[in-house]
Design an enzyme around this catalytic site. Structure first.
Site, mmCIF file in Angstrom:
data_model
loop_
_atom_site.group_PDB
_atom_site.id
_atom_site.type_symbol
_atom_site.label_atom_id
_atom_site.label_comp_id
_atom_site.label_asym_id
_atom_site.label_seq_id
_atom_site.Cartn_x
_atom_site.Cartn_y
_atom_site.Cartn_z
ATOM 1 N N ASN A 142 0.792 -1.232 0.000
ATOM 2 C CA ASN A 142 0.000 0.000 0.000
ATOM 3 C C ASN A 142 0.829 1.289 0.000
ATOM 4 O O ASN A 142 0.383 2.305 -0.511
ATOM 5 C CB ASN A 142 -0.999 -0.008 1.164
ATOM 6 C CG ASN A 142 -0.332 -0.043 2.500
ATOM 7 O OD1 ASN A 142 0.620 -0.789 2.721
ATOM 8 N ND2 ASN A 142 -0.805 0.773 3.406
ATOM 9 N N GLU A 238 3.695 -5.151 12.268
ATOM 10 C CA GLU A 238 2.803 -3.991 12.102
ATOM 11 C C GLU A 238 1.663 -4.470 11.216
ATOM 12 O O GLU A 238 1.848 -4.613 10.008
ATOM 13 C CB GLU A 238 3.544 -2.823 11.444
ATOM 14 C CG GLU A 238 4.671 -2.241 12.281
ATOM 15 C CD GLU A 238 4.184 -1.563 13.552
ATOM 16 O OE1 GLU A 238 2.984 -1.233 13.643
ATOM 17 O OE2 GLU A 238 5.001 -1.390 14.457
ATOM 18 N N CYS A 272 -3.036 1.493 6.536
ATOM 19 C CA CYS A 272 -3.397 0.724 7.729
ATOM 20 C C CYS A 272 -4.166 1.625 8.679
ATOM 21 O O CYS A 272 -5.036 1.167 9.416
ATOM 22 C CB CYS A 272 -2.151 0.161 8.385
ATOM 23 S SG CYS A 272 -0.882 1.382 8.684
HETATM 24 P P1 NAD Z 1 -0.229 -9.089 3.035
HETATM 25 O O1 NAD Z 1 -0.196 -9.541 4.451
HETATM 26 O O2 NAD Z 1 -1.072 -9.824 2.072
HETATM 27 O O3 NAD Z 1 1.257 -9.120 2.399
HETATM 28 C C1 NAD Z 1 2.310 -8.435 3.025
HETATM 29 C C2 NAD Z 1 3.629 -9.077 2.631
HETATM 30 O O4 NAD Z 1 3.684 -10.403 3.153
HETATM 31 C C3 NAD Z 1 3.848 -9.198 1.122
HETATM 32 O O5 NAD Z 1 5.188 -8.881 0.839
HETATM 33 C C4 NAD Z 1 3.576 -10.674 0.866
HETATM 34 O O6 NAD Z 1 4.252 -11.190 -0.239
HETATM 35 C C5 NAD Z 1 4.115 -11.304 2.134
HETATM 36 N N1 NAD Z 1 3.612 -12.650 2.438
HETATM 37 C C6 NAD Z 1 2.535 -13.282 1.917
HETATM 38 N N2 NAD Z 1 2.409 -14.510 2.473
HETATM 39 C C7 NAD Z 1 3.425 -14.637 3.364
HETATM 40 C C8 NAD Z 1 3.809 -15.662 4.272
HETATM 41 N N3 NAD Z 1 3.148 -16.818 4.383
HETATM 42 N N4 NAD Z 1 4.875 -15.444 5.072
HETATM 43 C C9 NAD Z 1 5.576 -14.282 4.991
HETATM 44 N N5 NAD Z 1 5.246 -13.278 4.150
HETATM 45 C C10 NAD Z 1 4.189 -13.445 3.344
HETATM 46 O O7 NAD Z 1 -0.608 -7.541 3.097
HETATM 47 P P2 NAD Z 1 -0.894 -6.558 1.875
HETATM 48 O O8 NAD Z 1 -2.189 -6.947 1.270
HETATM 49 O O9 NAD Z 1 0.315 -6.409 1.026
HETATM 50 O O10 NAD Z 1 -1.037 -5.163 2.679
HETATM 51 C C11 NAD Z 1 -2.224 -4.744 3.259
HETATM 52 C C12 NAD Z 1 -2.242 -5.016 4.748
HETATM 53 O O11 NAD Z 1 -1.108 -4.438 5.377
HETATM 54 C C13 NAD Z 1 -3.447 -4.391 5.407
HETATM 55 O O12 NAD Z 1 -3.989 -5.296 6.330
HETATM 56 C C14 NAD Z 1 -2.867 -3.189 6.129
HETATM 57 O O13 NAD Z 1 -3.634 -2.731 7.211
HETATM 58 C C15 NAD Z 1 -1.537 -3.712 6.534
HETATM 59 N N6 NAD Z 1 -0.607 -2.616 6.844
HETATM 60 C C16 NAD Z 1 -0.236 -2.389 8.134
HETATM 61 C C17 NAD Z 1 0.588 -1.315 8.445
HETATM 62 C C18 NAD Z 1 1.027 -1.014 9.857
HETATM 63 O O14 NAD Z 1 2.000 -0.295 10.020
HETATM 64 N N7 NAD Z 1 0.342 -1.511 10.878
HETATM 65 C C19 NAD Z 1 1.032 -0.482 7.419
HETATM 66 C C20 NAD Z 1 0.635 -0.745 6.118
HETATM 67 C C21 NAD Z 1 -0.182 -1.820 5.835
#
Ligand code: NAD
Length: 465
Positions: A142, A238, A272
């Site tokens: 994002n 996070e 997020c």
């Molecule tokens: P996601 O969890 O689908 O993916 C995040 C990352 O994890 C990607 O690089 C993905 O390839 C990787 N991934 C996927 N499967 C994995 C596994 N089994 N083990 C390790 N890594 C794996 O999230 P997204 O759709 O890319 O992002 C959106 C989410 O991120 C939303 O829920 C948002 O709220 C959250 N977010 C949180 C913060 C924060 O600081 N709290 C900031 C930004 C986004």
């Protein structure tokens, strides 16, 4: 040398708006990942504080000079509009500059030991050291460049070595930032990017023997998977959010509605800390809803490369379809659709839903897009109960001028942040940031806190005062 390992297999990255290929990246194997961590672990940085600060500052300067190219790339792979991607590049510069400044600060402490009757003529000192092993970083789509900056800049500032896997949906911005850091003088073993299919390489990123710490930003389910897998190593998570803006009866409604729509639609609602629920006291609800509808209708969206647009696409068509389905479900359960819910591929219009109930999926789960669900409440206790009634606990916004309300919210909201008369996402890149409950384990990010989590605190004591 490029920032990523070479591979004969590639992943195509598509523009969510046009569907055309924005670029390709290598699809790393498990062996590639192992090699990256082994190299990272073996490298011991000799950079002084001055060297690290200089590299980070130079990178910030270079990025400011290239804001157009960098924001074009972000827009092309994420569908975020130019306004959002230019803002994102500015934030990355802030992260680099704050990290440079923090790198220059010696945060060592010293304790005199003659404080008690059995004390001694000694002194205990503290110093922070980089981790022995490598840092494994995993980032979401994002904020394609800023999430990467929040991992790598504190890592450089603390002389660590990091291997980072960006989202497979938006890896190009991460590679761009890595190249820029090398150009600014960063030794390559201090930062390697691996790109690939998480189903293939994710477990290695979490369990590799050379990894001392996993820092992850992304969704709750992946975060909890990492927690279950990581074993005896530090993890910083996070995760998702479901942040409310709470509008009390004394609020300046014009200001509250402006904050509500900005918090809901900026970055295509994909933050997020985006406003994902609007909680409004019932005596002012009609006026507030009118203002939100009016401001939503005025929020332009469309071609992300058009500089006039306030919103581009969401990340892909699948995401847009999910929002559409959740809004339709809420309407079937009695919510009133006031604006939007129009979809064309990955373009999804700003959407306002009134009469939403806390148990509807659109607000019970994190809806990661430009949807504004409005929930009405009677008194502050009800507002707090609704706010605390989901699994998430990231941030919040409260609109009121009453000090008793403010202090009650600060005391009782189960979140990492309470912003009074500001969007939930407001912060400095320097300040502590992070959530509790399903939004995170309570360890914070933000440049200062990340530098603490990326270091081992060593104490040593010397005779004499
Ligand atoms: P996601 O969890 O689908 O993916 C995040 C990352 O994890 C990607 O690089 C993905 O390839 C990787 N991934 C996927 N499967 C994995 C596994 N089994 N083990 C390790 N890594 C794996 O999230 P997204 O759709 O890319 O992002 C959106 C989410 O991120 C939303 O829920 C948002 O709220 C959250 N977010 C949180 C913060 C924060 O600081 N709290 C900031 C930004 C986004």
């Amino acid at each position: 040398m490029s920032a990523v390992l070479k591979s004969s297999r590639v992943i195509e990255v598509h523009s969510p708006f046009t569907g055309t290929v924005s670029g390709t990246v290598p699809m790393a194997t498990v062996d590639d990942v192992r090699q990256a961590f082994a190299t990272a672990r073996a490298y011991k940085s000799k950079l002084t504080r001055y060297d690290r600060a200089s590299i980070l500052q130079k990178a910030a300067t270079l990025l400011r000079e290239r804001v157009e190219a960098a924001s074009d790339l972000i827009t092309s792979e994420s569908g975020l509009c130019k306004k959002d991607s230019i803002y994102e590049v500015g934030r990355v510069c802030d992260v680099l500059n704050f990290s440079a400044t923090e790198a220059l600060k010696d945060d060592g402490q010293s304790f005199s030991c003659d404080l008690t009757p059995h004390g001694k003529n000694r002194r205990v000192f503290t110093k922070r050291e980089p981790l022995l092993g490598a840092i494994s970083a995993i980032t979401p789509f994002n904020h394609p460049m800023n999430q990467v900056a929040h991992k790598v800049a504190p890592s450089i500032a603390t002389n660590n070595r990091m291997v980072l896997k960006p989202s497979e949906k938006t890896p190009l911005s991460a590679i761009y930032l890595a190249e820029l850091l090398y150009e600014a003088g960063l030794p390559k073993p201090m930062f390697t990017i691996v790109t690939g299919d998480p189903r293939e390489i994710a477990d290695e990123l979490i369990t590799n023997v050379d990894v001392d710490l996993v820092t992850f930003t992304g969704g709750v389910s992946v975060g909890k998977y990492i927690a279950s897998k990581a074993g005896y190593r530090r993890i910083v998570l996070e995760l998702g959010g479901n942040d409310p803006i709470i509008v009390m009866e004394d609020a300046d409604l014009e200001e509250a509605a402006t904050l509500a729509v900005q918090g809901s639609y900026k970055n295509s609602g994909q933050r997020c800390t985006a406003v994902k629920r609007m909680l409004v006291q019932e005596s002012v609800a009609e006026r507030f809803v009118d203002l939100v509808v009016q401001k939503t209708k005025a929020w332009s969206y469309g071609n992300p490369t058009d500089r006039k647009m306030e919103m581009g696409t969401v990340i892909d068509e699948a995401a847009a379809k999910q929002f559409e389905a959740r809004v339709n479900e809420a309407v079937a359960q009695g919510a009133r659709l006031l604006v939007g819910n129009l979809r064309q591929g990955a373009l999804y219009s700003p959407t306002v839903l009134d009469n939403v109930k806390p148990e509807m999926t659109v607000v019970k789960q994190e809806t990661f897009g430009p949807v504004s669900p409005i929930i009405r409440f009677g008194n502050i206790d009800e507002a707090i109960a609704i706010s605390n009634g989901t699994a998430y606990g990231l941030s919040s916004a409260v609109c009121t001028n009453r000090l008793d309300y403010v202090m009650k919210f600060v005391a009782e909201l189960q979140v990492g942040t309470v912003n009074v008369r500001e969007v939930p996402g407001y912060r400095l890149e320097l300040t502590p940031f992070g959530g509790i409950k399903d939004s995170g384990l309570g360890y914070k990010e933000g440049v200062q806190e990340a530098m603490k989590s990326f270091t081992n605190l060593k104490t040593f004591s010397l005779p004499g005062a």
